[in-house]
Design a protein around this motif. Structure first.
Motif, PDB file in Angstrom:
ATOM      1  N   HIS A 186      10.495  14.480  12.172  1.00  0.00           N
ATOM      2  CA  HIS A 186      11.124  15.650  12.764  1.00  0.00           C
ATOM      3  C   HIS A 186      10.097  16.719  13.101  1.00  0.00           C
ATOM      4  O   HIS A 186      10.302  17.518  14.007  1.00  0.00           O
ATOM      5  N   GLN A 203       0.815  -1.211   0.000  1.00  0.00           N
ATOM      6  CA  GLN A 203       0.000   0.000   0.000  1.00  0.00           C
ATOM      7  C   GLN A 203       0.851   1.264   0.000  1.00  0.00           C
ATOM      8  O   GLN A 203       1.934   1.290   0.558  1.00  0.00           O
ATOM      9  N   LEU A 204       0.305   2.264  -0.618  1.00  0.00           N
ATOM     10  CA  LEU A 204       0.954   3.564  -0.542  1.00  0.00           C
ATOM     11  C   LEU A 204       0.148   4.523   0.319  1.00  0.00           C
ATOM     12  O   LEU A 204       0.624   5.575   0.708  1.00  0.00           O
ATOM     13  N   SER A 205      -1.104   4.141   0.557  1.00  0.00           N
ATOM     14  CA  SER A 205      -1.911   4.968   1.437  1.00  0.00           C
ATOM     15  C   SER A 205      -1.682   4.494   2.871  1.00  0.00           C
ATOM     16  O   SER A 205      -1.749   3.302   3.162  1.00  0.00           O
ATOM     17  N   GLY A 261      -6.056  -1.274  -3.374  1.00  0.00           N
ATOM     18  CA  GLY A 261      -4.758  -0.634  -3.190  1.00  0.00           C
ATOM     19  C   GLY A 261      -3.723  -1.262  -4.099  1.00  0.00           C
ATOM     20  O   GLY A 261      -2.605  -0.775  -4.192  1.00  0.00           O
ATOM     21  N   GLN A 307      14.631  12.438   5.208  1.00  0.00           N
ATOM     22  CA  GLN A 307      14.740  13.896   5.253  1.00  0.00           C
ATOM     23  C   GLN A 307      15.096  14.481   3.904  1.00  0.00           C
ATOM     24  O   GLN A 307      15.432  15.646   3.802  1.00  0.00           O
ATOM     25  N   TRP A 314      16.491  -2.136  18.662  1.00  0.00           N
ATOM     26  CA  TRP A 314      15.786  -0.884  18.368  1.00  0.00           C
ATOM     27  C   TRP A 314      16.558   0.321  18.845  1.00  0.00           C
ATOM     28  O   TRP A 314      16.428   1.409  18.291  1.00  0.00           O
ATOM     29  N   ILE A 336      20.587   4.328   5.333  1.00  0.00           N
ATOM     30  CA  ILE A 336      19.240   3.752   5.435  1.00  0.00           C
ATOM     31  C   ILE A 336      19.271   2.308   4.959  1.00  0.00           C
ATOM     32  O   ILE A 336      18.694   1.411   5.579  1.00  0.00           O
ATOM     33  N   ARG A 356      10.331   4.320   7.791  1.00  0.00           N
ATOM     34  CA  ARG A 356      11.431   4.755   6.949  1.00  0.00           C
ATOM     35  C   ARG A 356      11.054   6.024   6.189  1.00  0.00           C
ATOM     36  O   ARG A 356      11.845   6.944   6.068  1.00  0.00           O
ATOM     37  N   LEU A 397       7.918  -0.835   9.505  1.00  0.00           N
ATOM     38  CA  LEU A 397       9.195  -0.166   9.231  1.00  0.00           C
ATOM     39  C   LEU A 397       9.156   0.602   7.927  1.00  0.00           C
ATOM     40  O   LEU A 397       9.825   1.623   7.778  1.00  0.00           O
ATOM     41  N   MET A 398       8.381   0.085   6.988  1.00  0.00           N
ATOM     42  CA  MET A 398       8.264   0.804   5.719  1.00  0.00           C
ATOM     43  C   MET A 398       7.752   2.215   5.983  1.00  0.00           C
ATOM     44  O   MET A 398       8.267   3.195   5.446  1.00  0.00           O
ATOM     45  N   LEU A 429      18.314  -4.415  10.293  1.00  0.00           N
ATOM     46  CA  LEU A 429      17.048  -4.818  10.900  1.00  0.00           C
ATOM     47  C   LEU A 429      16.601  -6.177  10.396  1.00  0.00           C
ATOM     48  O   LEU A 429      16.117  -7.011  11.169  1.00  0.00           O
ATOM     49  N   LEU A 435       5.382  -1.444  16.826  1.00  0.00           N
ATOM     50  CA  LEU A 435       6.266  -2.466  17.399  1.00  0.00           C
ATOM     51  C   LEU A 435       5.499  -3.372  18.352  1.00  0.00           C
ATOM     52  O   LEU A 435       5.755  -4.578  18.422  1.00  0.00           O
ATOM     53  N   GLU A 463      -1.880   0.811  -6.747  1.00  0.00           N
ATOM     54  CA  GLU A 463      -1.547   2.208  -6.479  1.00  0.00           C
ATOM     55  C   GLU A 463      -0.124   2.504  -6.873  1.00  0.00           C
ATOM     56  O   GLU A 463       0.178   3.541  -7.409  1.00  0.00           O
ATOM     57  N   ARG A 464       0.737   1.534  -6.599  1.00  0.00           N
ATOM     58  CA  ARG A 464       2.148   1.780  -6.897  1.00  0.00           C
ATOM     59  C   ARG A 464       2.347   1.955  -8.375  1.00  0.00           C
ATOM     60  O   ARG A 464       3.099   2.789  -8.826  1.00  0.00           O
ATOM     61  N   VAL A 483      11.136   9.048   8.566  1.00  0.00           N
ATOM     62  CA  VAL A 483      12.405   9.644   8.984  1.00  0.00           C
ATOM     63  C   VAL A 483      13.177  10.226   7.810  1.00  0.00           C
ATOM     64  O   VAL A 483      14.170  10.910   7.997  1.00  0.00           O
ATOM     65  N   LEU A 516       6.492  -6.286  11.158  1.00  0.00           N
ATOM     66  CA  LEU A 516       7.613  -5.354  11.261  1.00  0.00           C
ATOM     67  C   LEU A 516       7.916  -4.740   9.912  1.00  0.00           C
ATOM     68  O   LEU A 516       8.216  -3.554   9.798  1.00  0.00           O
ATOM     69  N   LEU A 535      16.169  -8.648  13.351  1.00  0.00           N
ATOM     70  CA  LEU A 535      14.790  -8.914  13.729  1.00  0.00           C
ATOM     71  C   LEU A 535      14.412 -10.361  13.456  1.00  0.00           C
ATOM     72  O   LEU A 535      13.700 -10.988  14.238  1.00  0.00           O
ATOM     73  N   ARG A 558       4.325   8.557   1.038  1.00  0.00           N
ATOM     74  CA  ARG A 558       5.436   9.384   0.579  1.00  0.00           C
ATOM     75  C   ARG A 558       5.284  10.830   1.037  1.00  0.00           C
ATOM     76  O   ARG A 558       6.251  11.567   1.135  1.00  0.00           O
ATOM     77  N   TYR A 585      19.346   0.813  16.075  1.00  0.00           N
ATOM     78  CA  TYR A 585      18.972   1.140  14.700  1.00  0.00           C
ATOM     79  C   TYR A 585      19.085   2.635  14.389  1.00  0.00           C
ATOM     80  O   TYR A 585      19.714   3.014  13.401  1.00  0.00           O
TER      81      TYR A 585
END
Lengths: 497, 115, 630, 502
Positions: free
Chosen positions: A381, A303-305, B108, A449, D147, D162, A444, A440-441, D169, A395, B111-112, A447, A436, D173, A374, D150
């Motif tokens: 931040h 998914q992107l949503s 979905g 930047q 964690w 990244i 990622r 995590l996707m 991970l 988690l 979507e990509r 975070v 996970l 994990l 995206r 990371y």
């Protein structure tokens, strides 16, 4: 007499319903008061019932003094209280969140906007839903369950359409249709059961120890109906669009609580009324659940949503609840307390964590005004606390220690290993890893930047704190589980059969 | 054939017809109607429920259930119709299938690929 | 703590303490200034001990390392004398030699470290202390070898360090086994002997430790081989002819004079008194003799005086190996053979040290006070032995240098009345006692080798002359007194060696001190023969034809070894890389395939939402469940 | 001698001493540098002091234990016995120096608040893991460690970082999941997850179902071996090198990899019991795997030009010494393995510190750029040389003692095949470390390859970088030079083995 603890049950059901009526009035003050009253009623009723059940065991409350067969009986045991507590905890946080999310409707501009619609109708619908959920957990007979299910289904579907997009409308409509069809299946089951057993009381039905083809058909119909409402694979298709399109607080409620309502009914039927049914039936549920774990996770990864991803995650996590079924009744006969505690603890921690995630996701999409992974790049931040809440929730969902999810996973795994159910054990482990992966996707992107989000709206602190509070709760569930789990054992684990 | 069996058979039949209406027809009105037909089937079964205490007297519980069920059904129908109207208003069509219609749209899944 | 113990501690402690100051910028100048004298306490200790060997000082520091033990016995005392003497001399020499060296600080830091190691291994009272010091010396000396930092030095350093490592590893293997057999830490002497006997086991009485059955020959062999690397025994000498020439002169003197003796000491200390593997002992004797010969042959084919000296060292170590081999072969001859070996080591150390130092003196010979004759000197340079040769150099210094070379050279060659004759005589005695085939074969062989030694030293003088010629278009103006004094002192000590050798190592019980006058002809003949050949080669160039033009690159066998390594290593690496890439590609392909499959299935998910399918699913599920439940 | 303090809560306090600053720092603003530094230092110093108290107490025979029930039959338990303290002391001391180093290293770089916060949490997890009294607690801290590290691994935020974090991970994990599965399984088999000296399994039970117990062992080993960087699952370690130098230092010396190695120790000794593990062939397998990894890591290190990658492969190799040692039955080998936990830590942290100084002061990151750097950074390269020689196993640096104990112990145990492995590893270590030292000292400097960022008045580089480096190098030297005294790491390891609390 009025101080009799049984009245906590009345309060739990009637409190939110009445508060909902009050909120229906529409003025900001009424809405706020309704929310406060509903919340207060639920929380205090839960607390009261908790202490009572722990002290005195299961509680019966024949409404109006008329018991079975004709009267309506409310019933509270450890399981009910656990579900009530879960609802109270998540519900309170979501209520808090919603007051900020929908904006201050006392302002004229807000009231006239499409969002104002949500602001006006969210609280009454939610209180209605809350009352019906509490009712389901406390209901002692199956027809009552049907009625409350309908209330729940209608208000839930309506909540989806609080978002004014066409997508939300269509998704809400589909949800409604599925939900009604599911209810019909359930009702057919109720009718069949009644013709066979001549009673509506869950407890009495259990004592009859029904067997034969007709009860089996009834159980199958009711199961499928509830499975449709719980979005068990392969009938899960309605859930992601609905949960994704709903406003964030509604999504949290739908994903965390509403699906648990129908699941609860199923659990009661299979465990308490039918005492496990047949091994093959349990296996069918378990296998569907296992498929859901894998399938939902894979879909979530694609998914992107953001909200859709979380919704698919719900599909996957609900799978665990079905995996619990075959584990509850080991092949050689008997009963696995680990599976029972673990499964329910999973339901609880999933509710808390998933609500935290949806609320956090709501804050993120609120900030960037787009529901796209995206688009939240770099949000960590801007909204560190929301990011943290999402992360901790995720988690916990994945069963990373020390979190509620971890304890649940530990217990489920232990049950599986004890029975030599290696397939289940591997599935639980792999499912955690897949969880996970999609969590995590999101993290990622959050975070990242490399590019700044083009527009950014400040998020009210209350929204951030509500999500954070739930995330912390999810964490704390893993550090102290003794009390909660001992609640489940109050009055015996399988009391009826 | 006992009345119970007859009613049950008829009820199940109605239920099936209703279900067919819900799943096979795209128009939302059909769907809502189908759900009501399903409910009707169930009520039929309930009506024929065997007496419990006194063989001569009908069991009041199923009667009460049917009544309650009808009330619930009315409410549900009202909500469903209201929402169906909203769907028609928003999308221009009283269907669900267009949204989920072709594989690869609406879900979905792609979507990509699309974005 | 008695004064002797204190002195013992100080002998090792002095260089160690000095090193501690080196990293600190403030203290470093002091460290460097005192570095040359780091071995002075050790020298004092050696003298004190020799004056009264009965004090037998020993120090134990259980907390340090795994339990540091220092002690002195006659063997240690003798070698300490040599070691301390050479370090002091070389230190003083180096102080002047590196006076203007920009890398002086580094040199003296490593100098101290090497010194500490060298002194430590002489003083060591247990196996691990010995190994610790040995390793410290080996690795610190690397820095001395590559001091010049040019390609040649780095190559020599590489060969040195690789071989040293291989040696260390072999030694360590032996130590592990000994440690396991003896239960951890072993002091030299009875403890070590017990470990050996446990390792050997005794049929029917007690078996060797589990897993170590049959390890005895391996342990002994590896220890022998490991120390042989340091001692430069052929064919493990490859590093030696490379490292000695490139190291700064003082370092070469130390390498050749004392450090390679560490290998010898290792043999003497570590190996059991009665080696239960006669073949191994015999091999040591045989290889020693072969090395004595081989070193001479290879050395004659060199052009660099220091390389010639290095090969001479190889050859001389061969003699000492023969002595060691005799000890191992016939334990009853140990007193005699040990005396021979120690005499040999001491005499050779002093003489070789003096010779190496002379090369540096030669490099810095001062010019003549009066100028002129420069051009003439140049024009005649090509003619060997021409009287005009070395024009421009200070004649007095030149002749002093020649004398200072001749004396230790004669000693090395074993000319009568020198320490060399003394040592050689002792070895001959031991060999004679051994008798049999050994004597019959080795005695003439060593006689020939002695001729070769003389020849080799003649060759050294010739090459040194050539070197002086080449490196002195502009002789320095200052007199190299700073270099000459330590050098001269060593020459003097060497000259007096016949007097002090029996004192430094009082022959053990049953060993007669060989007389200086014993077998005068046997000592004289080889020297004369060698000189004659040397004269013939110089004066009658046609006599030996093209043989005298044969040149072998320094490091001889190393050249084919290097080529072999290159041929194996490069294709090996390429193949490994290719395999790794193939694996990676395979994994990627599998992953892509799996992903595309999952993608294809997952794309169908929205279909599950469509009503007709949903309806059939619901019904199917009900039927399925009913079937399962009934 | 009596313990100064015998509070039961002491282990918890040790954990909290870094947890509280960690969480507190998370809520600080980026510019609150003073407060942040103070919190860091106070936490680090407090931890060292608390650990010191515990050391004294345990030396005097006390035992510290703190418990909190999570579930009936499962509890969080922290114990401070000699074995735990070996690891805790290492992490406390090295954390202190690394904190100083990190403050200097990250001067003026962004996201320091986040960095130091997770830095503290990382050490929290490590100490918790070290003192875990049962497998459940161990698992919790083991995962927490993942964690906490990371964000440090991806600190730079570059795509490369990244990607490295992603790989990290995936590895850790998955291993964590296996560990959880194994832990649950163990509880089912053994009825308990508490660590006990000599193990908790019954020899007869194991012999009754060898295949099942061996599979159980394999699952648990899979869980801990990823962090211990055993051969097939070491891949994350060299790639995680993109992290800033203090992180690599902590990762390689104290935190992650040591957690793995410590886990192997616990697995062999406290859960299965080493006798049982030998009997069922598990310990032999670990020894074999470790031996192979030792050689493999060294060979891979040979081909590296990037200094940190080289060090990483060296870690892969060196780490397996620990597992190799503790897999044997003989006390000497076990002491050798245990003490290498500390020795490898101080030596490797020195090396990484040096790599950091080089990168930070001269922007030198590759071996090929290091020609002559010793002239510019004499102290740093001296420290590097000491540590590298120790890695090779040259006395008197600490590494030799480990090797000596391992070698002799392995021979005692009747496993002479270990000796060639140790010696080959020494040779290979020399083959990749000595050229570095040579080029630093003896090659002509090529200042074109450096970007000299200047240095402080007194030191060759920022003192906060140089001083910790020198301290750890000294530690490496001293713990080798004074290995014979009881309070040295070796002395402590022998105490652990003697007291049979392994």
């Amino acid at each position: 007499m009025i101080l009799d603890p049984v009245h906590w049950t009345t309060l739990a059901v009637m409190g939110p319903l009445l508060a909902g009526l009050l909120a229906m009035e529409g003025r900001p003050r009424a809405i706020r008061l309704g929310l406060v009253l509903g919340m207060g009623a639920s929380v205090s009723a839960t607390a009261g019932l908790w202490t009572t059940v722990v002290r005195e065991g299961p509680l019966r409350h024949p409404l109006g003094g008329w018991g079975m067969p004709l009267g309506i009986e409310l019933y509270a045991d450890g399981l009910s209280v656990l579900m009530l507590a879960m609802t109270a905890l998540v519900g309170s946080a979501v209520s808090l969140y919603a007051t900020a999310y929908f904006g201050d409707i006392s302002q004229r501009r807000v009231r006239d906007s499409p969002a104002g619609r949500g602001a006006r109708f969210f609280a009454p619908l939610w209180l209605l839903l809350w009352g019906s959920l509490n009712g389901i957990y406390l209901s002692g007979d199956i027809f009552n369950l049907y009625v409350l299910l309908e209330i729940m289904g209608l208000s839930a579907a309506a909540m989806v359409t609080l978002a004014v997009t066409s997508k939300a409308t269509v998704a809400g409509m589909r949800y409604l249709v599925i939900s009604l069809v599911g209810s019909m299946f359930f009702l057919l089951g109720v009718a069949l059961l009644y013709t066979v057993g001549g009673t509506l009381s869950l407890e009495r039905l259990a004592q009859l120890e029904l067997s034969g083809p007709l009860p089996a058909v009834a159980l199958a119909l009711m199961t499928v109906g509830m499975a449709a409402k719980t979005a068990l694979f392969p009938i899960h298709g309605w859930l992601p669009p609905a949960h994704a399109a709903a406003p964030a607080p509604a999504s949290a409620i739908l994903s965390a609580l509403v699906v648990k309502g129908s699941f609860y009914i199923m659990l009661r039927l299979w465990v308490h009324v039918f005492g496990g049914g047949a091994r093959e039936g349990l296996l069918v549920l378990g296998i569907l659940g296992a498929t859901a774990v894998i399938w939902g996770s894979i879909m979530a990864l694609r998914q992107l949503s953001l909200k859709r991803l979380i919704a698919y995650s719900t599909v996957a996590q609900l799978g665990y609840l079905f995996v619990m079924f075959p584990l509850l009744f080991p092949a050689g006969g008997g009963w696995s307390p680990d599976a029972w505690s673990g499964g329910l603890y999973h339901a609880l921690s999933h509710a808390v964590a998933k609500a935290a995630m949806f609320l956090a996701a709501g804050s993120m999409t609120y900030a960037v005004a787009r529901d796209d992974i995206r688009a939240i790049s770099g949000i960590a931040h801007r909204l560190p606390m929301t990011f943290l809440a999402f992360g901790l929730g995720g988690l916990s969902l994945a069963g990373i220690p020390p979190s509620g999810g971890f304890v649940a996973k530990w217990l489920l795994l232990r049950s599986a290993v004890e029975q030599g159910g290696w397939g289940w054990a591997v599935l639980i482990t792999v499912g955690g890893l897949l969880t996970l992966a999609y969590v995590l996707m999101v993290l990622r992107y959050a975070v990242d930047q490399t590019e700044e989000p083009p527009e950014f709206r400040d998020v009210p602190r209350r929204m951030e704190w509500a999500a954070m509070g739930l995330a912390i709760a999810a964490l704390l569930l893993g550090i102290r589980a003794t009390e909660t789990l001992s609640l489940l054992e109050a009055g015996g684990i399988v009391p009826w059969r | 054939m006992t009345p119970l069996a007859l009613y049950t058979a008829a009820g199940v039949g109605l239920f099936a017809v209703g279900l067919w209406g819900v799943v096979a027809r795209g128009h939302l009105f059909w769907k809502v109607l189908g759900i009501n037909v399903m409910g009707g089937g169930i009520f039929l079964i309930l009506l024929a429920a065997p007496p419990r205490l006194d063989p001569a007297q009908a069991d009041p519980v199923p009667q009460a259930m049917v009544l309650t069920g009808i009330v619930v059904a009315v409410a549900a129908t009202a909500v469903a119709l209201g929402m169906a109207l909203r769907v028609a208003a928003r999308t221009g069509l009283p269907f669900l299938e267009e949204d989920a219609g072709d594989p690869g749209s609406g879900g979905g899944a792609d979507e990509r690929g699309r974005e | 703590m008695a004064a002797a113990e204190l002195l013992l501690a100080l002998a090792l402690g002095a260089p160690v303490l000095l090193i501690l100051g080196w990293p600190l910028v403030r203290l470093r100048p002091w460290t460097v200034r005192l570095a040359p004298w780091g071995a002075a306490p050790a020298l004092l200790l050696a003298l004190v001990y020799l004056a009264d060997p009965s004090i037998a000082p020993a120090v134990e520091a259980p907390g340090v390392f795994l339990g540091l033990q220092l002690s002195l016995d006659p063997l240690g005392g003798a070698l300490l004398l040599l070691t301390a003497l050479l370090w002091v001399a070389a230190g003083a020499y180096a102080w002047w030699y590196h006076h203007d060296d920009p890398a002086r600080d580094r040199f003296f830091g490593l100098f101290l470290l090497t010194m500490a190691g060298n002194l430590g291994l002489v003083l060591a009272g247990d196996v691990l202390t010995f190994y610790l010091s040995f390793a410290a010396m080996t690795f610190a000396a690397y820095g001395l070898v590559v001091h010049r930092q040019d390609d040649e030095a780095l190559r020599a350093g590489r060969v040195y360090i690789i071989m040293a490592l291989v040696g260390e590893v072999a030694i360590l293997f032996g130590l592990f086994a000994l440690g396991a057999a003896g239960g951890g830490l072993l002091a030299f002497g009875p403890e070590l002997a017990e470990a050996w006997s446990r390792l050997a086991g005794e049929p029917g009485v007690f078996p060797p430790p589990e897993g170590l059955e049959g390890a005895y020959p391996w342990v002994a062999g590896l220890l022998l081989a490991g120390f042989a690397v340091k001692a430069g025994l052929a064919p493990l000498h490859l590093w030696l002819p490379l490292a000695h020439p490139v190291a700064p002169t003082a370092a070469s003197a130390l390498l050749s004079g004392v450090m390679i003796k560490a290998g010898l000491l290792g043999w003497l200390r570590m190996l059991p008194d009665d080696l239960a593997v006669p073949t191994l002992a015999a091999a040591v004797v045989a290889i020693g003799a072969a090395t004595a010969f081989y070193g001479v042959l290879m050395g004659l084919a060199q052009d660099d005086p220091k390389t010639v000296l290095a090969y001479s060292s190889v050859s001389q170590m061969g003699y000492m190996a023969v002595g060691t081999g005799i000890i191992l072969l016939a334990p009853e001859l140990a007193p005699l053979a040990l005396t021979a070996v120690v005499f040999y080591a001491l005499h050779n150390g002093v003489a070789k040290g003096a010779l190496f130092l002379s090369v540096g003196v030669g490099d810095r010979l001062p010019g003549r006070s009066s100028t002129g004759g420069d051009s003439r000197g140049k024009s005649h340079r090509a003619e060997p032995g021409h009287p005009r040769r070395h024009a421009g150099l200070h004649r007095g210094w030149l002749w002093a240098l020649r004398l200072g070379i001749a004396l230790p050279a004669l000693a090395l060659a074993g000319a009568p009345f020198t320490s060399g004759a003394f040592a050689k005589g002792a070895l001959k005695d031991a060999l004679g006692e051994l008798g049999g085939t050994w004597y019959a074969v080795l005695d003439p062989l060593l006689l020939v080798a002695a001729v070769g030694t003389t020849l080799l030293l003649a060759r050294f003088m010739a090459t040194l002359e050539a070197r002086i010629e080449q490196t002195h278009p502009d002789p320095s103006t200052s007199s190299p007194w700073g270099l000459a004094l330590p050098w001269g002192a060593l020459v003097g000590v060497g000259l007096a060696a016949p007097l002090w050798l029996p004192v430094a190592f009082p022959p053990l019980d049953g060993a007669a001190v060989p007389s200086l006058l014993q077998d005068l002809t046997a000592a004289t003949l080889p020297v004369l023969a060698g000189l004659a050949v040397a004269w013939a080669v110089v004066r009658r160039p046609g006599l030996l034809g093209s043989i005298r033009k044969i040149r072998v690159p320094a490091g001889d066998l190393l050249i084919p070894v290097e080529a072999l390594v290159r041929r194996v290593a490069v294709p090996g690496r390429t193949a490994a890389n290719q395999a790794a890439w193939a694996l990676r590609r395979g994994a990627l392909r599998i992953r892509t395939f799996a992903e595309s499959r999952i993608e294809a299935v997952a794309r169908r998910d929205p279909r599950l939402m469509r009503s007709p399918l949903l309806g059939s699913l619901l019904l199917a599920l009900v039927l399925f469940l009913v079937f399962a439940l009934v | 001698m009596t313990p100064v303090l015998d509070w039961e809560i002491l282990p918890l306090l040790v954990v909290l001493s870094s947890f509280v600053p960690g969480v507190w720092i998370m809520f600080l603003q980026e510019e609150q540098k003073g407060l942040r530094t103070t919190l860091n230092m106070v936490g680090a110093v407090a931890k060292v002091l608390l650990v010191g108290l515990m050391l004294q107490g345990v030396g005097a025979g006390a035992a510290y234990e703190w418990r909190l029930q999570v579930l009936p039959g499962l509890e969080l338990s922290l114990i401070g016995d000699a074995l735990a303290l070996l690891f805790v002391t290492l992490s406390a001391v090295l954390w202190l120096v690394t904190t100083v180093y990190a403050i200097g290293y990250l001067e003026d770089s962004p996201n320091r608040t986040r960095f130091f916060s997770f830095f503290s949490l990382c050490v929290t997890a490590t100490t918790g893991l070290a003192m875990a009294g049962d497998l459940f607690t161990f698992v919790i801290f083991y995962e927490a460690l993942t964690w906490a590290t990371y964000p440090l691994v991806v600190h730079r935020g570059t795509p490369e970082a990244i990607q490295a974090g992603r790989l990290y991970l995936i590895y850790t994990l998955t291993a964590g999941a296996a560990l959880v599965l194994g832990a649950v399984w163990f509880q089912v088999e053994a009825g308990t997850v508490a660590f006990a000296p000599g193990g908790v399994l019954d020899m007869a039970a194991v012999e009754g179902a060898p295949v099942r117990y061996f599979s159980l062992f394999l699952v648990l080993l899979a869980g801990v071996s990823v962090k211990a960087a055993f051969f097939p699952v070491h891949g994350w370690l060299p790639i995680a090198m993109v992290a800033p130098a203090p992180v690599s230092a902590l990762l390689h010396a104290v935190a992650v990899v040591k957690a793995g190695a410590f886990g192997v120790t616990r697995l062999l000794h406290s859960l299965f019991g080493i006798e049982v593990a030998w009997e069922m062939g598990a310990a032999g397998m670990v020894a074999g795997l470790a031996a192979f990894t030792i050689i493999y890591g060294s060979i891979r290190a040979l081909a590296q030009d990037d200094l940190k990658r080289l060090l990483a492969f060296s870690t892969v190799s060196q780490l397996s010494y620990i597992a190799l040692g503790v897999a044997f039955l003989t006390p000497m080998a076990q002491a050798g393995g245990l003490v290498h936990l500390v020795h490898q830590g101080i030596m490797k942290i020195t090396l990484f510190f040096c790599a950091g100084v080089l990168a930070q002061t001269l922007e030198v990151k590759k071996v090929s750029q290091m020609a002559g750097v010793a002239r510019r950074l004499p102290l740093t390269m001296l420290a590097f040389s000491v540590a590298a020689l120790g890695m090779i196993g040259i006395p008197p640096v600490a590494g030799f003692l480990s090797k000596w104990y391992l070698g002799v112990g392995a021979l005692d145990a009747g496993a002479p095949w270990v000796i060639p492995v140790l010696l080959a590893s020494s040779l290979l270590n020399a083959a990749y470390f000595l050229p570095v030292i040579r080029t630093a000292y003896f090659d002509e400097p090529d200042p074109d390859r450096w970007t000299d960022r200047g240095h402080s008045r007194r030191f060759e580089a920022d003192w906060r970088l140089v001083v910790p480096t020198v301290i750890t190098a000294l530690l490496a030297l001293l713990s080798g030079l004074f290995g014979g005294i009881p309070w040295s790491p070796l002395g402590w390891a022998e105490l652990i083995v003697d007291r049979r609390i392994l």
